[in-house]
Design a protein around this motif. Structure first.
Motif, PDB file in Angstrom:
ATOM      1  N   MET A   1      -3.270 -12.162  49.732  1.00 21.24           N
ATOM      2  CA  MET A   1      -2.797 -12.726  51.003  1.00 21.24           C
ATOM      3  C   MET A   1      -1.543 -12.014  51.517  1.00 21.24           C
TER       4      MET A   1
ATOM      5  N   PHE B   1      -3.258 -15.140  56.733  1.00 19.52           N
ATOM      6  CA  PHE B   1      -4.065 -14.451  57.745  1.00 19.52           C
ATOM      7  C   PHE B   1      -5.002 -15.483  58.359  1.00 19.52           C
ATOM      8  N   CYS B   2      -4.822 -15.781  59.658  1.00 20.67           N
ATOM      9  CA  CYS B   2      -5.579 -16.880  60.286  1.00 20.67           C
ATOM     10  C   CYS B   2      -6.598 -16.328  61.271  1.00 20.67           C
ATOM     11  N   LEU B   3      -7.811 -16.134  60.781  1.00 20.31           N
ATOM     12  CA  LEU B   3      -8.870 -15.587  61.626  1.00 20.31           C
ATOM     13  C   LEU B   3     -10.010 -16.600  61.797  1.00 20.31           C
TER      14      LEU B   3
ATOM     15  N   ARG C   1      -9.760 -22.474  60.146  1.00 15.00           N
ATOM     16  CA  ARG C   1     -10.272 -23.124  58.939  1.00 15.00           C
ATOM     17  C   ARG C   1     -10.329 -22.141  57.776  1.00 15.00           C
ATOM     18  N   PHE C   2     -10.234 -22.663  56.570  1.00  7.57           N
ATOM     19  CA  PHE C   2     -10.305 -21.866  55.328  1.00  7.57           C
ATOM     20  C   PHE C   2      -9.189 -20.820  55.279  1.00  7.57           C
TER      21      PHE C   2
ATOM     22  N   SER D   1      -6.324 -19.267  53.331  1.00  9.44           N
ATOM     23  CA  SER D   1      -5.786 -19.203  51.968  1.00  9.44           C
ATOM     24  C   SER D   1      -4.271 -19.136  51.997  1.00  9.44           C
TER      25      SER D   1
ATOM     26  N   LEU E   1     -11.258 -27.215  46.964  1.00  9.62           N
ATOM     27  CA  LEU E   1     -12.291 -26.235  46.587  1.00  9.62           C
ATOM     28  C   LEU E   1     -12.739 -26.462  45.153  1.00  9.62           C
TER      29      LEU E   1
ATOM     30  N   HIS F   1      -7.212 -23.080  44.429  1.00 10.56           N
ATOM     31  CA  HIS F   1      -7.011 -22.304  45.661  1.00 10.56           C
ATOM     32  C   HIS F   1      -6.151 -23.129  46.612  1.00 10.56           C
TER      33      HIS F   1
ATOM     34  N   ILE G   1      -5.683 -23.760  50.110  1.00 11.14           N
ATOM     35  CA  ILE G   1      -6.483 -23.444  51.303  1.00 11.14           C
ATOM     36  C   ILE G   1      -6.467 -24.637  52.257  1.00 11.14           C
TER      37      ILE G   1
ATOM     38  N   PRO H   1     -16.369 -18.138  45.390  1.00 11.45           N
ATOM     39  CA  PRO H   1     -15.911 -17.887  46.775  1.00 11.45           C
ATOM     40  C   PRO H   1     -15.807 -16.401  47.122  1.00 11.45           C
TER      41      PRO H   1
ATOM     42  N   TYR I   1     -15.841 -14.973  51.014  1.00  7.56           N
ATOM     43  CA  TYR I   1     -14.712 -14.646  51.910  1.00  7.56           C
ATOM     44  C   TYR I   1     -14.578 -13.149  52.174  1.00  7.56           C
ATOM     45  N   GLU I   2     -13.854 -12.850  53.248  1.00 11.22           N
ATOM     46  CA  GLU I   2     -13.729 -11.477  53.782  1.00 11.22           C
ATOM     47  C   GLU I   2     -15.098 -10.874  54.093  1.00 11.22           C
TER      48      GLU I   2
ATOM     49  N   THR J   1     -19.306 -12.340  54.062  1.00 14.82           N
ATOM     50  CA  THR J   1     -20.276 -12.692  53.011  1.00 14.82           C
ATOM     51  C   THR J   1     -21.071 -11.442  52.593  1.00 14.82           C
TER      52      THR J   1
ATOM     53  N   ILE K   1     -23.166 -10.247  55.368  1.00 13.61           N
ATOM     54  CA  ILE K   1     -22.441  -9.491  56.404  1.00 13.61           C
ATOM     55  C   ILE K   1     -22.146  -8.065  55.904  1.00 13.61           C
TER      56      ILE K   1
ATOM     57  N   LEU L   1     -25.142  -6.092  56.550  1.00  8.87           N
ATOM     58  CA  LEU L   1     -25.252  -5.706  57.968  1.00  8.87           C
ATOM     59  C   LEU L   1     -24.381  -4.471  58.247  1.00  8.87           C
TER      60      LEU L   1
HETATM   61  C1  LIG Z   1     -12.089 -19.436  49.351  1.00 11.56           C
HETATM   62  C2  LIG Z   1     -12.069 -18.933  50.746  1.00 11.56           C
HETATM   63  C3  LIG Z   1     -10.921 -18.347  51.248  1.00 11.56           C
HETATM   64  C4  LIG Z   1     -10.865 -17.915  52.578  1.00 11.56           C
HETATM   65  N1  LIG Z   1      -9.689 -17.414  53.072  1.00 11.56           N
HETATM   66  C5  LIG Z   1      -9.618 -17.079  54.394  1.00 11.56           C
HETATM   67  C6  LIG Z   1      -8.360 -16.689  54.985  1.00 11.56           C
HETATM   68  O1  LIG Z   1      -7.330 -16.625  54.297  1.00 11.56           O
HETATM   69  N2  LIG Z   1      -8.327 -16.405  56.293  1.00 11.56           N
HETATM   70  C7  LIG Z   1      -9.437 -16.471  57.094  1.00 11.56           C
HETATM   71  O2  LIG Z   1      -9.330 -16.186  58.290  1.00 11.56           O
HETATM   72  N3  LIG Z   1     -10.643 -16.839  56.573  1.00 11.56           N
HETATM   73  C8  LIG Z   1     -10.745 -17.163  55.251  1.00 11.56           C
HETATM   74  N4  LIG Z   1     -11.943 -17.582  54.710  1.00 11.56           N
HETATM   75  C9  LIG Z   1     -13.102 -17.692  55.585  1.00 11.56           C
HETATM   76  C10 LIG Z   1     -14.227 -16.728  55.243  1.00 11.56           C
HETATM   77  O3  LIG Z   1     -13.908 -15.418  55.613  1.00 11.56           O
HETATM   78  C11 LIG Z   1     -15.513 -17.283  55.882  1.00 11.56           C
HETATM   79  O4  LIG Z   1     -15.843 -18.471  55.164  1.00 11.56           O
HETATM   80  C12 LIG Z   1     -16.654 -16.304  55.840  1.00 11.56           C
HETATM   81  O5  LIG Z   1     -16.412 -15.202  56.681  1.00 11.56           O
HETATM   82  C13 LIG Z   1     -17.976 -16.955  56.221  1.00 11.56           C
HETATM   83  O6  LIG Z   1     -17.868 -17.756  57.354  1.00 11.56           O
HETATM   84  P1  LIG Z   1     -18.459 -19.259  57.329  1.00 11.56           P
HETATM   85  O7  LIG Z   1     -17.924 -19.940  56.136  1.00 11.56           O
HETATM   86  O8  LIG Z   1     -18.194 -19.864  58.649  1.00 11.56           O
HETATM   87  O9  LIG Z   1     -20.025 -19.071  57.118  1.00 11.56           O
HETATM   88  P2  LIG Z   1     -21.103 -18.775  58.264  1.00 11.56           P
HETATM   89  O10 LIG Z   1     -20.666 -17.629  59.087  1.00 11.56           O
HETATM   90  O11 LIG Z   1     -21.461 -20.035  58.938  1.00 11.56           O
HETATM   91  O12 LIG Z   1     -22.345 -18.293  57.368  1.00 11.56           O
HETATM   92  C14 LIG Z   1     -23.232 -19.199  56.728  1.00 11.56           C
HETATM   93  C15 LIG Z   1     -24.341 -18.370  56.071  1.00 11.56           C
HETATM   94  O13 LIG Z   1     -25.073 -17.653  57.102  1.00 11.56           O
HETATM   95  C16 LIG Z   1     -25.077 -16.269  56.788  1.00 11.56           C
HETATM   96  N5  LIG Z   1     -25.042 -15.486  58.025  1.00 11.56           N
HETATM   97  C17 LIG Z   1     -24.232 -15.659  59.088  1.00 11.56           C
HETATM   98  N6  LIG Z   1     -24.499 -14.736  60.018  1.00 11.56           N
HETATM   99  C18 LIG Z   1     -25.478 -13.943  59.522  1.00 11.56           C
HETATM  100  C19 LIG Z   1     -26.190 -12.807  60.011  1.00 11.56           C
HETATM  101  N7  LIG Z   1     -25.927 -12.264  61.195  1.00 11.56           N
HETATM  102  N8  LIG Z   1     -27.140 -12.254  59.211  1.00 11.56           N
HETATM  103  C20 LIG Z   1     -27.418 -12.774  57.997  1.00 11.56           C
HETATM  104  N9  LIG Z   1     -26.778 -13.851  57.484  1.00 11.56           N
HETATM  105  C21 LIG Z   1     -25.820 -14.426  58.231  1.00 11.56           C
HETATM  106  C22 LIG Z   1     -23.840 -16.042  55.935  1.00 11.56           C
HETATM  107  O14 LIG Z   1     -23.968 -14.857  55.151  1.00 11.56           O
HETATM  108  C23 LIG Z   1     -23.816 -17.315  55.101  1.00 11.56           C
HETATM  109  O15 LIG Z   1     -24.687 -17.174  54.017  1.00 11.56           O
HETATM  110  C24 LIG Z   1     -12.010 -18.025  53.401  1.00 11.56           C
HETATM  111  C25 LIG Z   1     -13.179 -18.610  52.878  1.00 11.56           C
HETATM  112  C26 LIG Z   1     -13.207 -19.065  51.583  1.00 11.56           C
HETATM  113  C27 LIG Z   1     -14.481 -19.705  51.069  1.00 11.56           C
END
Ligand SMILES: Cc1cc2nc3c(=O)[nH]c(=O)nc-3n(C[C@H](O)[C@H](O)[C@H](O)COP(=O)(O)OP(=O)(O)OC[C@H]3O[C@@H](n4cnc5c(N)ncnc54)[C@H](O)[C@@H]3O)c2cc1C
Length: 377
Positions: free
Chosen positions: A89, A122-124, A154-155, A157, A199, A203, A205, A355, A359-360, A362, A365, A368
């Motif tokens: 972070m 980092f708030c994205l 949301r989420f 860290s 969680l 964490h 969060i 997790p 995060y950063e 999936t 993604i 992709l």
């Molecule tokens: C422990 C933890 C720490 C985190 N820390 C931070 C942080 O500090 N700052 C911050 O900004 N964010 C943070 N995040 C957020 C994290 O980056 C998001 O949770 C992640 O990018 C996924 O977004 P979502 O949870 O909304 O899932 P969604 O985007 O809703 O995805 C749900 C499912 O659909 C799939 N999916 C979505 N779109 C597609 C596509 N086009 N093709 C195929 N599959 C797809 C995904 O792979 C996943 O399996 C954190 C998350 C966690 C769990």
């Protein structure tokens, strides 16, 4: 992998492993499961000097190095997950300031983030904008020489413990697709933790809610509209290091599995003597070592400014986290019932690794991103 490390990197690896074993392991034992960053952990990480590998020398760092960040995360993650998260972070919250901060902003924040005096975040992500970050809805409107911010993140860290945050918000003055970045400080009126998010593993969060949060114009990072690219460039530095952290967790699980398989006797023999178990160990070691190779390849490409660094970074994130997950799952299997007893190292790792596949970006993604690089040629 060590064969390819120059002496300077090998020395850092040994220093990180010594720190993790001698300082962090006893601290982890003492603090246990946590949902914030306790002062002792904060102080210990600050003293370790490891944040300094994220930042340029002129702002309190030792020079930004993806390889060194990976070495540090690999060593910390297997010993104590929250320490690794905090290191990450500092990069995610601090590196946007390196990339787009003006001289005043860099001098004000970077040396204090590099030393650990300030914790950053980092708030994205937002409730309706996860994988699809370009859909974020938090808005920043300029009024009377300030930006007024409304929305939710949301989420986030280390959101509970952080002193500063880099926030990405939509700026209508730059057009419908304009996203900009801002530096927030704890205590600003309207900058509130809506709630903490429990969680499955340790964490810190939270979800943030911003209600008419007034941010001075001088806290805009770069120009209006720079935010989206800035968030992606920051992730480009840190993404392969998620793979490194995962590799650290996988290696720890393998070590635990080897030790347990040699001492656990069934049918009159140590279970390691059964091919069904020893083959698992062979597969785990190969899986993890292969992941390590792509992690350090991606990091070396990043440090060299290779245009393929972003492609390899996604490969490293995906391969590192998926391989570590497989490896930890097998380590739990080798431990039998002991593997699912709360508090055993492999049980903790099983919860901590999950997790990292999310995060950063999936795993889906990352696929992709990799596919789009390949198809663009
Ligand atoms: C422990 C933890 C720490 C985190 N820390 C931070 C942080 O500090 N700052 C911050 O900004 N964010 C943070 N995040 C957020 C994290 O980056 C998001 O949770 C992640 O990018 C996924 O977004 P979502 O949870 O909304 O899932 P969604 O985007 O809703 O995805 C749900 C499912 O659909 C799939 N999916 C979505 N779109 C597609 C596509 N086009 N093709 C195929 N599959 C797809 C995904 O792979 C996943 O399996 C954190 C998350 C966690 C769990």
């Amino acid at each position: 992998m060590e064969t390819l490390f120059p002496p300077e990197i090998q020395a850092l690896k040994e220093e990180c492993e010594r720190y993790a074993q001698e300082e962090l392991a006893p601290l982890a034992e003492k603090l246990g499961e946590i949902d914030d960053v306790p002062t002792e952990l904060r102080d210990s990480l600050g003293r370790s000097g490891l944040y300094r590998h994220i930042f340029p020398e002129e702002y309190g760092g030792y020079g930004t190095s993806a390889v060194k960040i990976c070495v540090a995360r690999e060593a910390l993650a297997g010993v104590y997950g929250p320490a690794d998260t905090t290191l990450a972070m500092q990069g995610l919250g601090g590196y946007p300031i390196v990339l787009k901060g003006n001289e005043e902003q860099k001098k004000k924040y970077l040396p204090r983030i590099a030393s650990g005096e300030l914790l950053s975040t980092f708030c994205l992500t937002e409730p309706e904008a996860g994988s699809d970050v370009s859909n974020l809805q938090t808005s920043a409107e300029r009024k009377n020489g300030k930006f007024v911010i409304n929305g939710r993140k949301r989420f986030i860290s280390n959101g509970f413990s952080a002193d500063v945050a880099v926030l990405f918000a939509r700026t209508p003055e730059g057009g419908a697709r304009s996203i900009s970045a801002f530096i927030l400080e704890k205590g600003m009126k309207g900058f509130n933790v809506a709630h903490r998010i429990p969680l499955m593993a340790s964490h810190d969060i939270v979800e943030f809610e911003f209600k008419d949060l007034e941010v001075p114009e001088e806290n805009l990072l770069g120009q209006v509209g720079d935010g989206y690219k800035l968030s992606m460039h920051t992730l480009d530095l840190m993404r392969m290091s998620v793979g490194a952290a995962a590799v650290g967790m996988g290696k720890r699980a393998l070590k635990e599995a080897i030790a347990y398989s040699k001492k656990r006797v069934q049918f009159g023999s140590p279970i390691s003597s059964f091919q069904g178990v020893s083959f698992k160990l062979a597969e785990m070691a190969t899986d993890i070592e292969t992941a390590r190779c792509v992690v350090y390849l991606a990091a070396a490409k990043k440090d060299k400014g290779d245009p393929q660094a972003s492609l390899y970074s996604s490969m490293a994130k995906m391969q590192g986290t998926e391989a570590a997950f497989r490896c930890i799952d097998q380590a739990v299997q080798i431990h039998g019932g002991v593997g699912v007893v709360k508090g055993s190292p492999v049980e903790r790792l099983y919860r901590e690794i999950r997790p990292l596949r999310i995060y950063e970006g999936t795993t889906e993604i990352q696929k992709l991103i990799i596919a789009s690089h390949l198809l663009k040629g």
